[in-house]
Design a protein around this motif. Structure first.
Motif, short mmCIF file in Angstrom:
data_model
loop_
_atom_site.label_atom_id
_atom_site.label_comp_id
_atom_site.label_asym_id
_atom_site.label_seq_id
_atom_site.Cartn_x
_atom_site.Cartn_y
_atom_site.Cartn_z
N TRP A 189 -98.88 -11.66 18.14
CA TRP A 189 -97.96 -12.76 18.50
C TRP A 189 -96.58 -12.46 17.95
O TRP A 189 -96.44 -11.92 16.85
CB TRP A 189 -98.51 -14.06 17.94
CG TRP A 189 -97.62 -15.27 18.05
CD1 TRP A 189 -97.60 -16.19 19.08
CD2 TRP A 189 -96.64 -15.71 17.11
NE1 TRP A 189 -96.66 -17.16 18.83
CE2 TRP A 189 -96.06 -16.90 17.62
CE3 TRP A 189 -96.20 -15.22 15.89
CZ2 TRP A 189 -95.07 -17.59 16.95
CZ3 TRP A 189 -95.19 -15.92 15.21
CH2 TRP A 189 -94.65 -17.09 15.76
N GLU A 190 -95.54 -12.82 18.71
CA GLU A 190 -94.15 -12.70 18.25
C GLU A 190 -93.32 -13.84 18.83
O GLU A 190 -93.64 -14.35 19.91
CB GLU A 190 -93.50 -11.40 18.74
CG GLU A 190 -93.96 -10.13 18.09
CD GLU A 190 -93.20 -8.95 18.68
OE1 GLU A 190 -92.34 -8.41 17.96
OE2 GLU A 190 -93.44 -8.60 19.85
N GLN A 191 -92.24 -14.17 18.13
CA GLN A 191 -91.31 -15.17 18.64
C GLN A 191 -89.90 -14.78 18.23
O GLN A 191 -89.68 -14.23 17.15
CB GLN A 191 -91.65 -16.56 18.07
CG GLN A 191 -90.74 -17.67 18.54
CD GLN A 191 -91.25 -19.04 18.15
OE1 GLN A 191 -92.44 -19.33 18.28
NE2 GLN A 191 -90.37 -19.89 17.65
N LYS A 192 -88.95 -15.07 19.13
CA LYS A 192 -87.56 -14.70 18.83
C LYS A 192 -86.61 -15.60 19.60
O LYS A 192 -86.89 -16.01 20.73
CB LYS A 192 -87.31 -13.24 19.22
CG LYS A 192 -85.92 -12.73 18.87
CD LYS A 192 -85.77 -11.25 19.21
CE LYS A 192 -84.37 -10.76 18.87
NZ LYS A 192 -84.19 -9.31 19.15
N GLY A 193 -85.47 -15.90 18.99
CA GLY A 193 -84.41 -16.63 19.65
C GLY A 193 -83.38 -15.68 20.24
O GLY A 193 -83.13 -14.61 19.69
N PHE A 194 -82.79 -16.06 21.39
CA PHE A 194 -81.78 -15.25 22.04
C PHE A 194 -80.53 -16.11 22.27
O PHE A 194 -80.64 -17.25 22.72
CB PHE A 194 -82.29 -14.72 23.38
CG PHE A 194 -83.39 -13.70 23.23
CD1 PHE A 194 -83.10 -12.35 23.24
CD2 PHE A 194 -84.71 -14.10 23.07
CE1 PHE A 194 -84.10 -11.41 23.10
CE2 PHE A 194 -85.72 -13.16 22.92
CZ PHE A 194 -85.42 -11.81 22.93
N SER A 195 -79.37 -15.54 21.96
CA SER A 195 -78.11 -16.29 22.08
C SER A 195 -77.62 -16.25 23.52
O SER A 195 -76.57 -15.67 23.85
CB SER A 195 -77.07 -15.69 21.13
OG SER A 195 -77.53 -15.71 19.80
N ILE A 196 -78.38 -16.90 24.39
CA ILE A 196 -78.08 -16.83 25.82
C ILE A 196 -76.77 -17.54 26.15
O ILE A 196 -75.96 -17.06 26.95
CB ILE A 196 -79.26 -17.43 26.61
CG1 ILE A 196 -80.51 -16.57 26.37
CG2 ILE A 196 -78.96 -17.49 28.11
CD1 ILE A 196 -81.79 -17.25 26.73
N ASP A 197 -76.52 -18.69 25.50
CA ASP A 197 -75.29 -19.43 25.77
C ASP A 197 -74.05 -18.66 25.33
O ASP A 197 -72.95 -18.88 25.85
CB ASP A 197 -75.34 -20.80 25.08
CG ASP A 197 -76.26 -21.77 25.79
OD1 ASP A 197 -76.39 -21.68 27.03
OD2 ASP A 197 -76.89 -22.60 25.11
N LYS A 198 -74.21 -17.78 24.35
CA LYS A 198 -73.07 -17.00 23.85
C LYS A 198 -72.87 -15.71 24.64
O LYS A 198 -71.93 -14.97 24.37
CB LYS A 198 -73.27 -16.69 22.37
CG LYS A 198 -73.26 -17.92 21.48
CD LYS A 198 -73.46 -17.54 20.02
CE LYS A 198 -73.47 -18.78 19.13
NZ LYS A 198 -73.69 -18.41 17.70
N GLN A 199 -73.78 -15.43 25.56
CA GLN A 199 -73.70 -14.19 26.36
C GLN A 199 -73.70 -14.51 27.85
O GLN A 199 -74.38 -13.85 28.64
CB GLN A 199 -74.86 -13.27 26.01
CG GLN A 199 -74.92 -12.87 24.55
CD GLN A 199 -76.06 -11.91 24.28
OE1 GLN A 199 -76.06 -10.76 24.72
NE2 GLN A 199 -77.05 -12.38 23.54
#
Length: 232
Positions: free
Chosen positions: A130-140
């Protein structure tokens, strides 16, 4: 070849606590013409009501990813992981030889809106992980960001299948060309917005399935939040 599946053509269910749309056969919904698209087996668009969720249930031999659109969802599994998935975050789970988990919206006010996606794995009986991660989609904004991949893609979570999943928040009047190797497929889903794909209009909740072409031209008509899956 471009095949458009309109939002109204996807199978919808309202269970009270859960509103869901299925792109492929799932559970009680069976359609022989919609079993999978390459290694993509399940593509569910779920809205979970406040205080509700999925109780503990098992999975085996699937690569499962969840993309959180809005709200928050608590994940707890038999591997000892317990984490809250929030908007813009991605979770991937190798069910492999067997894993159980639960998913709950603990908010008493806000719905949890997510995409849950299953792929056939490239091997059976893998060790669960299992893995989890946040992505700065609004900043890109303006970019397609790889979030999950079976290849070595910087920043993306790993998956046991030859796919790469991108998400992006694209801006009105933007032009975008997506290029892939010959013989691959694309599954494009519009989370919100409107774009023109090779001359055809695709809107919120619509899907574009692309085969037998390596270049995909996208013209963004309104600000658009989308997911694009590149499959073998």
């Amino acid at each position: 070849m471009l095949h458009i599946i309109r939002s109204v053509e996807r199978k919808s269910f309202d269970h009270g606590w859960l509103q869901t749309k299925h792109s492929f056969s799932f559970g009680s919904y069976q359609d022989r013409t919609r079993q999978h698209f390459g290694s993509l087996r399940v593509f569910n668009d779920d809205v979970i009501q406040p205080g509700e969720g999925f109780g503990t249930h098992p999975h085996q031999n699937f690569e499962i990813m969840t993309y959180m659109i809005s709200g928050a969802l608590e994940h707890e599994d038999s591997l000892g992981n317990k984490e809250v998935l929030r908007a813009g975050e991605v979770q991937r789970m190798t069910a492999g030889s067997g894993v159980s988990h639960s998913e709950y919206n603990h908010s008493q006010e806000e719905e949890a809106h997510l995409l849950q996606i299953w792929f056939y794995p490239d091997q059976q009986g893998l060790p669960p992980s299992w893995e989890q991660k946040g992505f700065s989609i609004d900043k890109q904004k303006g970019k397609l960001i790889p979030i999950v991949s079976g290849k070595k893609v910087e920043g993306a979570l790993s998956i046991h299948q030859d796919v790469t999943v991108y998400v992006g928040k694209l801006e009105a009047n933007q032009q975008l060309l997506f290029t892939q190797e010959q013989g691959r497929k694309v599954h494009l889903f519009v989370i919100e917005g409107e774009l023109e794909v090779d001359g055809q209009i695709v809107q919120t909740g619509d899907t574009a399935e692309v085969t037998e072409q390596s270049n995909l031209t996208m013209s963004i008509r309104k600000d658009t939040h989308l997911m694009l899956i590149d499959l073998a």
